[in-house]
Design a protein around this motif. Structure first.
Motif, PDB file in Angstrom:
ATOM      1  N   GLU A   8       0.248 -86.499   0.461  1.00  0.00           N
ATOM      2  CA  GLU A   8      -0.683 -86.608   1.595  1.00  0.00           C
ATOM      3  C   GLU A   8      -1.676 -85.444   1.626  1.00  0.00           C
ATOM      4  O   GLU A   8      -2.833 -85.612   1.991  1.00  0.00           O
ATOM      5  N   VAL A   9      -1.217 -84.259   1.225  1.00  0.00           N
ATOM      6  CA  VAL A   9      -2.097 -83.090   1.206  1.00  0.00           C
ATOM      7  C   VAL A   9      -3.092 -83.207   0.054  1.00  0.00           C
ATOM      8  O   VAL A   9      -4.284 -82.935   0.228  1.00  0.00           O
ATOM      9  N   GLU A  10      -2.627 -83.633  -1.109  1.00  0.00           N
ATOM     10  CA  GLU A  10      -3.536 -83.825  -2.247  1.00  0.00           C
ATOM     11  C   GLU A  10      -4.583 -84.889  -1.935  1.00  0.00           C
ATOM     12  O   GLU A  10      -5.741 -84.758  -2.326  1.00  0.00           O
ATOM     13  N   ALA A  11      -4.190 -85.946  -1.218  1.00  0.00           N
ATOM     14  CA  ALA A  11      -5.144 -86.998  -0.852  1.00  0.00           C
ATOM     15  C   ALA A  11      -6.194 -86.469   0.119  1.00  0.00           C
ATOM     16  O   ALA A  11      -7.374 -86.823   0.032  1.00  0.00           O
ATOM     17  N   ALA A  12      -5.786 -85.609   1.037  1.00  0.00           N
ATOM     18  CA  ALA A  12      -6.729 -85.060   2.016  1.00  0.00           C
ATOM     19  C   ALA A  12      -7.687 -84.062   1.374  1.00  0.00           C
ATOM     20  O   ALA A  12      -8.856 -83.976   1.763  1.00  0.00           O
ATOM     21  N   LEU A  13      -7.218 -83.310   0.380  1.00  0.00           N
ATOM     22  CA  LEU A  13      -8.032 -82.262  -0.218  1.00  0.00           C
ATOM     23  C   LEU A  13      -8.867 -82.740  -1.397  1.00  0.00           C
ATOM     24  O   LEU A  13      -9.955 -82.215  -1.623  1.00  0.00           O
ATOM     25  N   GLY A  14      -8.366 -83.670  -2.153  1.00  0.00           N
ATOM     26  CA  GLY A  14      -9.107 -84.147  -3.316  1.00  0.00           C
ATOM     27  C   GLY A  14      -9.318 -83.042  -4.330  1.00  0.00           C
ATOM     28  O   GLY A  14      -8.381 -82.391  -4.769  1.00  0.00           O
TER      29      GLY A  14
ATOM     30  N   GLN B 113     -31.633 -52.022 -11.572  1.00  0.00           N
ATOM     31  CA  GLN B 113     -31.055 -52.764 -10.464  1.00  0.00           C
ATOM     32  C   GLN B 113     -29.545 -52.783 -10.615  1.00  0.00           C
ATOM     33  O   GLN B 113     -29.022 -53.022 -11.700  1.00  0.00           O
ATOM     34  N   ALA B 114     -28.883 -52.537  -9.515  1.00  0.00           N
ATOM     35  CA  ALA B 114     -27.422 -52.605  -9.524  1.00  0.00           C
ATOM     36  C   ALA B 114     -27.002 -54.072  -9.621  1.00  0.00           C
ATOM     37  O   ALA B 114     -27.650 -54.944  -9.043  1.00  0.00           O
ATOM     38  N   PRO B 115     -25.950 -54.357 -10.351  1.00  0.00           N
ATOM     39  CA  PRO B 115     -25.497 -55.750 -10.440  1.00  0.00           C
ATOM     40  C   PRO B 115     -25.019 -56.248  -9.080  1.00  0.00           C
ATOM     41  O   PRO B 115     -24.365 -55.513  -8.335  1.00  0.00           O
ATOM     42  N   GLN B 116     -25.376 -57.469  -8.763  1.00  0.00           N
ATOM     43  CA  GLN B 116     -24.989 -58.058  -7.486  1.00  0.00           C
ATOM     44  C   GLN B 116     -23.570 -58.613  -7.595  1.00  0.00           C
ATOM     45  O   GLN B 116     -23.240 -59.276  -8.564  1.00  0.00           O
ATOM     46  N   PRO B 117     -22.730 -58.351  -6.584  1.00  0.00           N
ATOM     47  CA  PRO B 117     -21.375 -58.902  -6.633  1.00  0.00           C
ATOM     48  C   PRO B 117     -21.419 -60.415  -6.478  1.00  0.00           C
ATOM     49  O   PRO B 117     -22.274 -60.958  -5.774  1.00  0.00           O
ATOM     50  N   LEU B 118     -20.494 -61.088  -7.160  1.00  0.00           N
ATOM     51  CA  LEU B 118     -20.420 -62.530  -7.063  1.00  0.00           C
ATOM     52  C   LEU B 118     -19.766 -62.909  -5.739  1.00  0.00           C
ATOM     53  O   LEU B 118     -18.709 -62.403  -5.396  1.00  0.00           O
ATOM     54  N   ARG B 119     -20.424 -63.788  -4.999  1.00  0.00           N
ATOM     55  CA  ARG B 119     -19.881 -64.238  -3.727  1.00  0.00           C
ATOM     56  C   ARG B 119     -19.703 -65.740  -3.776  1.00  0.00           C
ATOM     57  O   ARG B 119     -20.633 -66.469  -4.093  1.00  0.00           O
ATOM     58  N   LEU B 120     -18.515 -66.174  -3.482  1.00  0.00           N
ATOM     59  CA  LEU B 120     -18.257 -67.597  -3.396  1.00  0.00           C
ATOM     60  C   LEU B 120     -18.813 -68.134  -2.087  1.00  0.00           C
ATOM     61  O   LEU B 120     -18.799 -67.435  -1.074  1.00  0.00           O
ATOM     62  N   PRO B 121     -19.284 -69.368  -2.094  1.00  0.00           N
ATOM     63  CA  PRO B 121     -19.685 -69.949  -0.819  1.00  0.00           C
ATOM     64  C   PRO B 121     -18.443 -70.126   0.056  1.00  0.00           C
ATOM     65  O   PRO B 121     -17.320 -70.193  -0.453  1.00  0.00           O
ATOM     66  N   PRO B 122     -18.612 -70.176   1.360  1.00  0.00           N
ATOM     67  CA  PRO B 122     -17.441 -70.340   2.220  1.00  0.00           C
ATOM     68  C   PRO B 122     -16.717 -71.643   1.907  1.00  0.00           C
ATOM     69  O   PRO B 122     -17.328 -72.593   1.402  1.00  0.00           O
ATOM     70  N   PRO B 123     -15.425 -71.700   2.188  1.00  0.00           N
ATOM     71  CA  PRO B 123     -14.691 -72.927   1.883  1.00  0.00           C
ATOM     72  C   PRO B 123     -15.227 -74.102   2.700  1.00  0.00           C
ATOM     73  O   PRO B 123     -15.651 -73.924   3.839  1.00  0.00           O
ATOM     74  N   PRO B 124     -15.220 -75.291   2.125  1.00  0.00           N
ATOM     75  CA  PRO B 124     -15.710 -76.463   2.851  1.00  0.00           C
ATOM     76  C   PRO B 124     -14.856 -76.755   4.086  1.00  0.00           C
ATOM     77  O   PRO B 124     -13.694 -76.358   4.170  1.00  0.00           O
TER      78      PRO B 124
END
Length: 99
Positions: free
Chosen positions: A66-72, A20-31
């Protein structure tokens, strides 16, 4: 009726195994919170032509309170996200994320 007995077929120890060929790692879509924060707080807008703009957050803007507070916890991931925005229709064309 007589049944026909068929012995179980065994693989020869010398027969090749399927590979089996190794499957590429896929990140889930951004929240959605990351996409919303990039749309709301972006400070880098690069014109792509055809009334399309690439929106993203700069490193300086990413570290503002303000951006850090919104993103966590997603602050590091938001720095890798860019949004291709359609100016005429005011809609997202594509959300891009650097690996």
């Amino acid at each position: 009726m007589a049944s026909h007995f068929q012995p179980r077929r065994r693989r020869s120890p010398f027969s090749p195994r399927p590979i089996q060929a190794p499957q590429p790692l896929r990140l889930p879509p951004p929240p959605a919170a990351v996409v919303d924060a990039v749309l709301r707080y972006h400070d880098v807008a690069l014109d792509q032509g055809g009334q399309r703009t690439l929106l993203r957050l700069s490193d300086r803007r990413l570290h503002e309170p303000e951006v850090e507070a919104a993103l966590g916890a997603y602050a590091d991931r938001a720095g890798r996200v860019a949004i291709l925005w359609n100016e005429r229709e005011s809609e997202i064309i594509r959300v891009l994320e650097a690996a």
